[in-house]
Design an enzyme around this catalytic site. Structure first.
Site, PDB file in Angstrom:
ATOM      1  N   ASP A 105       0.843  -1.195   0.000  1.00 13.86           N
ATOM      2  CA  ASP A 105       0.000   0.000   0.000  1.00 13.86           C
ATOM      3  C   ASP A 105       0.883   1.251   0.000  1.00 13.86           C
ATOM      4  OD1 ASP A 105      -2.160  -1.699   0.224  1.00 13.86           O
ATOM      5  OD2 ASP A 105      -2.270  -1.506   2.411  1.00 13.86           O
TER       6      ASP A 105
HETATM    7  N1  URA Z   1      -1.219  -5.976   3.880  1.00 15.18           N
HETATM    8  C1  URA Z   1      -1.716  -4.723   3.873  1.00 15.18           C
HETATM    9  O1  URA Z   1      -2.756  -4.462   4.455  1.00 15.18           O
HETATM   10  N2  URA Z   1      -1.047  -3.775   3.209  1.00 15.18           N
HETATM   11  C2  URA Z   1       0.116  -4.001   2.571  1.00 15.18           C
HETATM   12  O2  URA Z   1       0.706  -3.082   2.005  1.00 15.18           O
HETATM   13  C3  URA Z   1       0.630  -5.316   2.593  1.00 15.18           C
HETATM   14  C4  URA Z   1      -0.068  -6.288   3.253  1.00 15.18           C
END
Ligand code: URA
Length: 238
Positions: A105
């Site tokens: 993310d």
């Molecule tokens: N899980 C998440 O919620 N975000 C990420 O970036 C990676 C795994």
């Protein structure tokens, strides 16, 4: 056997641009099997001929494998109209079509593999291959053994979908808890959604490792390095 023009071979290896290389080859700075070659269009046999530039051996690397310490605020994409991407952080692309293997993310930090090896990326991301990913997270509220149990059983993060069992280790339990999570899948927002399903909010997330490769502690956010040959072998064995 793969044949390449001499100028292309050297530009693929990041020695210079095609036009710089044409000049340098004509000036006699390049040897093939011990002999100076002044024709940029000379065809070389990849992984067979020995190519020297200014007396340094230039081996051919088919693909690049880069470990990036992804900082928060950049997106895991190759292009984006608004945001800076993880590929923008790689300064020496040498014309290669690099892409991130999977996504973190925008606000997630940590280990991200960048490569141009499509088949390897495909294998690493395939749900069949169950590549372990370990995350460090800060979570609002007290994480406890019921959460550990829920993770171990799998958590329902959407209608008709229960995650595979995941390992949750509590490093610190308090108003803000610190945990380590190991998951085998890579569902969208998986870690955040697993906690959300248990009524808790992830406020910081960092990927520590993927497929047994750990984030190099020498890399600051935004920094990167090539994987070593041993690290590449490790990934290929997964
Ligand atoms: N899980 C998440 O919620 N975000 C990420 O970036 C990676 C795994």
């Amino acid at each position: 056997m793969k044949l390449l023009r001499l100028d292309k071979y050297l530009s693929d290896m990041g020695i210079g641009t095609r036009s710089e290389l044409k000049t340098w080859i004509r000036k006699g700075r390049v040897k093939v099997n011990g002999e100076i070659i002044i024709k940029p269009e000379h065809k070389v046999k990849v992984n067979k001929d020995e190519i020297y530039f200014d007396d340094g051996l230039i081996s051919y690397q088919q693909y690049r494998y880069i470990m990036l310490h992804k900082p928060a605020g950049v997106v895991s994409a190759t292009t984006d109209k608004v945001n800076k991407t993880v590929i923008d952080l790689i300064k020496d692309k040498n014309g290669r079509d690099l892409f991130p293997v999977g996504r973190l993310d925008k606000d997630t930090e940590g280990f991200l593999l960048i490569t141009d090896d499509g088949p390897l990326a495909h294998r690493l991301l395939s749900p069949k291959n169950l590549v372990d990913k370990i995350y460090y997270a800060k979570v609002k509220g007290k994480v406890d053994v019921t959460d550990v149990k829920a993770f171990a059983e799998g958590v329902s993060i959407e209608a008709d979908y229960i995650t595979m069992p995941a390992k949750l280790s509590i490093l610190h339990a308090g108003d803000i808890s610190e945990v380590e999570v190991t998951i085998h899948e890579g569902k969208f927002h998986q870690v955040k959604r697993m906690f959300a399903a248990l009524g808790k909010e992830v406020i910081y997330l960092k990927r520590l490792s993927m497929g047994g490769l750990s984030l190099d502690p020498l890399l600051h956010p935004g920094e990167y390095r090539e994987l070593t040959e041993e690290e590449v072998e490790l990934l290929k064995e997964l």
